[in-house]
Design a protein around this motif. Sequence first.
Motif, PDB file in Angstrom:
ATOM      1  N   ILE A 118       0.769  -1.155  -0.169  1.00  0.00           N
ATOM      2  CA  ILE A 118      -0.075   0.122   0.078  1.00  0.00           C
ATOM      3  C   ILE A 118       0.945   1.403  -0.043  1.00  0.00           C
ATOM      4  N   SER A 136      -2.944   3.853  -2.943  1.00  0.00           N
ATOM      5  CA  SER A 136      -4.338   3.299  -2.763  1.00  0.00           C
ATOM      6  C   SER A 136      -4.692   3.636  -4.580  1.00  0.00           C
ATOM      7  N   CYS A 191     -10.348   0.548  -3.069  1.00  0.00           N
ATOM      8  CA  CYS A 191      -9.705   0.218  -1.905  1.00  0.00           C
ATOM      9  C   CYS A 191      -9.187   1.314  -1.054  1.00  0.00           C
ATOM     10  N   HIS A 192      -9.702   2.520  -1.469  1.00  0.00           N
ATOM     11  CA  HIS A 192      -9.340   3.704  -0.725  1.00  0.00           C
ATOM     12  C   HIS A 192      -9.710   3.692   0.923  1.00  0.00           C
ATOM     13  N   ASN A 243     -10.218   1.051   2.812  1.00  0.00           N
ATOM     14  CA  ASN A 243      -9.207   0.126   3.459  1.00  0.00           C
ATOM     15  C   ASN A 243      -8.091   0.705   3.545  1.00  0.00           C
ATOM     16  N   ALA A 244      -7.289   1.076   2.370  1.00  0.00           N
ATOM     17  CA  ALA A 244      -6.050   1.632   2.241  1.00  0.00           C
ATOM     18  C   ALA A 244      -5.726   2.622   3.526  1.00  0.00           C
ATOM     19  N   VAL A 245      -6.382   3.929   3.351  1.00  0.00           N
ATOM     20  CA  VAL A 245      -6.271   4.834   4.229  1.00  0.00           C
ATOM     21  C   VAL A 245      -6.541   4.406   5.804  1.00  0.00           C
ATOM     22  N   ALA A 247      -1.810   8.501  -5.144  1.00  0.00           N
ATOM     23  CA  ALA A 247      -3.208   8.001  -4.797  1.00  0.00           C
ATOM     24  C   ALA A 247      -4.106   9.185  -4.740  1.00  0.00           C
ATOM     25  N   ALA A 261      -7.175  -4.269   0.818  1.00  0.00           N
ATOM     26  CA  ALA A 261      -6.552  -3.296  -0.071  1.00  0.00           C
ATOM     27  C   ALA A 261      -5.369  -3.793  -0.889  1.00  0.00           C
ATOM     28  N   LYS A 262      -4.461  -4.433  -0.389  1.00  0.00           N
ATOM     29  CA  LYS A 262      -3.446  -5.203  -1.281  1.00  0.00           C
ATOM     30  C   LYS A 262      -3.974  -6.087  -2.692  1.00  0.00           C
ATOM     31  N   ILE A 297      -5.109  -3.567  -4.991  1.00  0.00           N
ATOM     32  CA  ILE A 297      -3.868  -2.834  -5.805  1.00  0.00           C
ATOM     33  C   ILE A 297      -3.352  -3.814  -6.688  1.00  0.00           C
TER      34      ILE A 297
END
Length: 215
Positions: free
Chosen positions: A128, A133, A137-138, A140-142, A172, A207-208, A211
């Motif tokens: 991430i 991001s 998945c924004h 989850n990533a943040v 991102a 998130a991974k 991505i």
Amino acid sequence: MATFQYPCPGCRTTNSLHEADCEFEGVDWPTIERAYTDLLAVLTRAPAGIDESDLREAVPGEWSGLHRAALGTLERGNRVVRDGGGEGIDREVVNESESDDGGELRLLTAAEFKELVSEPTRDPVRTIYEHGSVPGCHDNAVFAMVAWYEMVGLSWSETRENVIEWLHESGAWDRGGFEESSPGELVDSKRHVYEAGYGWKEKAQAAKRVIERHG
């Protein structure tokens, strides 16, 4: 400034209520705290590093399994590193290593610790951080980034600064797909994640996967 609590080396509780299968069940929190402070009192007097055998001799009283476990927790949390006496820190080795018997033990300064943990090298957070991001998945990533920085001990202001910088430098934010009008507003909307101390792994793994599919 980075903060630090003294967690149980077995189950990470910061009070005397341990998980049922914890090897230190029944040990009260002040005793756990003393194990850490025994170690830190010696390490702060040896800023250039100290051999583990010398550390064991220098701690007050008898070296115990609790001391050894607390030392392992300090190493895994990147508070203490094993190096060649101050010749620099290998970010990859420090973030990935487990406690062993090689190298001198050294307590990182606050500045060294902040620099080290600001760039995650442990997957899935590393993916991430490096790729940024993408739409889908924004959230989850943040969430994962905020939770990561809370877990390693950065203050909210340091966490906010790092995540905003990551949103810009990873590209991102430029990819779009956010409801918020600015990176600052986005990060502020996740302050509850920091304050509640949520874990990062589940959100980071989700998130991974997005991505990596994004390519």
